[in-house]
Design an enzyme around this catalytic site. Structure first.
Site, mmCIF file in Angstrom:
data_model
loop_
_atom_site.group_PDB
_atom_site.id
_atom_site.type_symbol
_atom_site.label_atom_id
_atom_site.label_comp_id
_atom_site.label_asym_id
_atom_site.label_seq_id
_atom_site.Cartn_x
_atom_site.Cartn_y
_atom_site.Cartn_z
ATOM 1 N N ALA A 97 0.834 -1.203 0.000
ATOM 2 C CA ALA A 97 0.000 0.000 0.000
ATOM 3 C C ALA A 97 0.874 1.262 0.000
ATOM 4 C CB ALA A 97 -0.931 -0.012 1.210
ATOM 5 N N PRO A 98 0.418 2.305 -0.715
ATOM 6 C CA PRO A 98 -0.844 2.443 -1.443
ATOM 7 C C PRO A 98 -0.834 1.911 -2.871
ATOM 8 C CG PRO A 98 0.325 4.510 -1.481
ATOM 9 C CD PRO A 98 1.162 3.581 -0.652
ATOM 10 N N ASP A 108 0.450 -9.954 6.995
ATOM 11 C CA ASP A 108 1.617 -9.329 7.607
ATOM 12 C C ASP A 108 2.878 -9.930 6.993
ATOM 13 O OD1 ASP A 108 3.564 -8.230 9.207
ATOM 14 O OD2 ASP A 108 2.634 -8.814 11.105
ATOM 15 N N CYS A 142 11.947 5.057 2.640
ATOM 16 C CA CYS A 142 11.935 6.514 2.449
ATOM 17 C C CYS A 142 12.463 7.221 3.703
ATOM 18 C CB CYS A 142 10.564 7.030 2.060
ATOM 19 S SG CYS A 142 9.256 6.733 3.260
#
Length: 450
Positions: A261-262, A309, A381
């Protein structure tokens, strides 16, 4: 009461919730749908700039108050921050910034505070330069960053003649983010889409990957982008667009996007290589997985979406190994602060250790799902070594089956602005602002056969 004053009051309520309740700025703004597009744009700008510069503005406010320790309600405190933000960081005329911010005290049911807010803003106009010089002696205050983050960045990105250092990252974090696009090459050529943008009066100021990666001169609503609803284009930073190319998907392969996601990287992989056998997109959040499916549908793509997960693959993995794995780990997001300035207020130093431990677990659990000879791309990130090079280096030390091929992958890619020759650690870290990109980290890890 004017709509302008109402916008200041709404901004104050949002800023107060972020600063005192730890709420997400994006979530709060998503709930704000009233007003004209211009009014919503002003609200968004005031909130983002106020949060971006909150730490510096808060230090100034303390000096501007006649009684520095006098108690203010959270909303009144935030309103003063919003007022100062207009005077320091926007092109709103000073008289309008002062008058409408003072008027907003009534909309916050605190009309008695009109005089205080007026006095603070007027004093800035008289004495601001002198007061700013005093507080700006401190790097953390001057750049509006929490001290713990400045200290970590200084340690990880020292000023030693390299291509980037912590001061440059701090400066880049305070810039408004660039607006990069990714053209869906399955539906439109980069050149043709550039022509569509120009026909709409949208200026392209940078271009990469045969015009499939385009930078606009300004951010626009996605509905202004030609063919957005039809899946011709997506909004994605140039650094994030490197992921699909570095993973280098080949026809007939099975690929896992372990924290999908996303869905931006999921979709880019499918655009880059439409002849995959299967792409499995896994995310721990069912709600966020809906966004992946929405993006796939808009772009005309298909993947196997699984709510699960990545740290517990036994609960969803069928045992079939993957040719390639993208592991875009949950992190501090310190490389995208310019897009999410509330990170400065919401993130804590103690968060980093817990995040790093989770990242180590994710990497250890993902590795057995990779075929011998396959490639795993560790992506983050974050610009903090603890979550990036340190995680990968520890994994390399403890695993004889893994080879770091990041430098080779980047050399083949020829990514602009990235100098692989200065690489001093496992993987490759991109400083925020490098070649117009967000802060990012990649490590291409190959599983040795035999």
């Amino acid at each position: 009461m004017s709509s302008s004053a109402a916008i200041r009051a709404r901004a104050a309520r949002i800023v107060a919730q972020v600063a005192t309740q730890g709420r997400s700025l994006d979530t709060l703004l998503a709930a704000e749908s009233s007003g004209t597009p211009q009014e919503r744009g002003l609200l968004r700008s005031l909130c983002y700039d106020s949060i971006r510069w909150y730490i510096r503005l808060d230090a100034l406010l303390k000096r501007l108050l006649s009684r520095p320790k006098q108690p203010l309600t959270p909303e009144l405190h935030a309103l003063a921050i919003v007022g100062l933000c207009q005077l320091l960081y926007t092109d709103v005329p000073a008289h309008a910034a002062v008058d409408e911010t003072v008027n907003a005290t009534r909309l916050l049911q605190q009309p008695h505070a009109a005089g205080l807010v007026n006095a603070v803003l007027r004093r800035w106009q008289r004495e601001g330069a002198k007061l700013a010089a005093l507080i700006d002696r401190d790097t953390a205050t001057r750049t509006a960053h929490p001290r713990w983050l400045v200290d970590r960045l200084a340690a990880d990105w020292p000023t030693d003649g390299e291509a980037a250092n912590f001061e440059q990252i701090l400066a880049a974090n305070n810039q408004r983010p660039p607006f990069w696009l990714r053209v869906n090459r399955l539906r439109c050529s980069g050149r043709a889409y550039r022509e569509q943008l120009q026909a709409k009066g949208l200026e392209v100021v940078d271009s990469r990957d045969d015009d499939h990666t385009l930078l606009l001169s300004r951010a626009v609503d996605v509905n202004e982008l030609p063919g957005f609803a039809e899946g011709l284009v997506s909004v994605q930073d140039a650094a994030a667009q490197l992921a699909a190319a570095l993973l280098a998907p080949q026809p007939g392969e099975r690929i896992l996007d372990a924290c999908a996601a996303p869905g931006g990287k999921t979709c880019h992989l499918l655009e880059l290589q439409p002849d995959l056998q299967e792409l499995v997109a896994v995310d721990v959040s069912k709600e966020r997985l809906v966004r992946v499916q929405d993006n796939l549908q808009r772009l005309g793509l298909a993947a196997t979406a699984i709510a699960g997960d990545a740290a517990e693959p036994s609960n969803w993995w069928d045992g079939r190994e993957f040719d390639r794995i993208l592991l875009d780990v949950p992190c501090s997001a310190t490389g995208v602060i310019r897009r999410h300035p509330d990170i400065k207020l919401l993130r804590r130093s103690e968060d980093i250790g817990a995040l790093a431990e989770h990242q180590r677990q994710l990497l250890a659990r993902a590795w057995p799902m990779l075929k011998p000879g396959g490639r795993l791309l560790y992506a983050s990130c974050s610009v903090l070594r603890a979550e990036t090079a340190a995680v990968v280096a520890a994994f390399l030390r403890g695993n004889e089956q893994v080879r770091d091929v990041t430098a080779d992958a980047l050399s083949v890619l020829g990514a602009p602005g990235l100098d692989v020759s200065v690489r001093k650690a496992a993987g490759y870290a991109i400083a925020t602002g490098t070649a117009g990109m967000d802060g990012f980290y990649y490590a291409c890890l190959e599983k040795i056969k035999g």
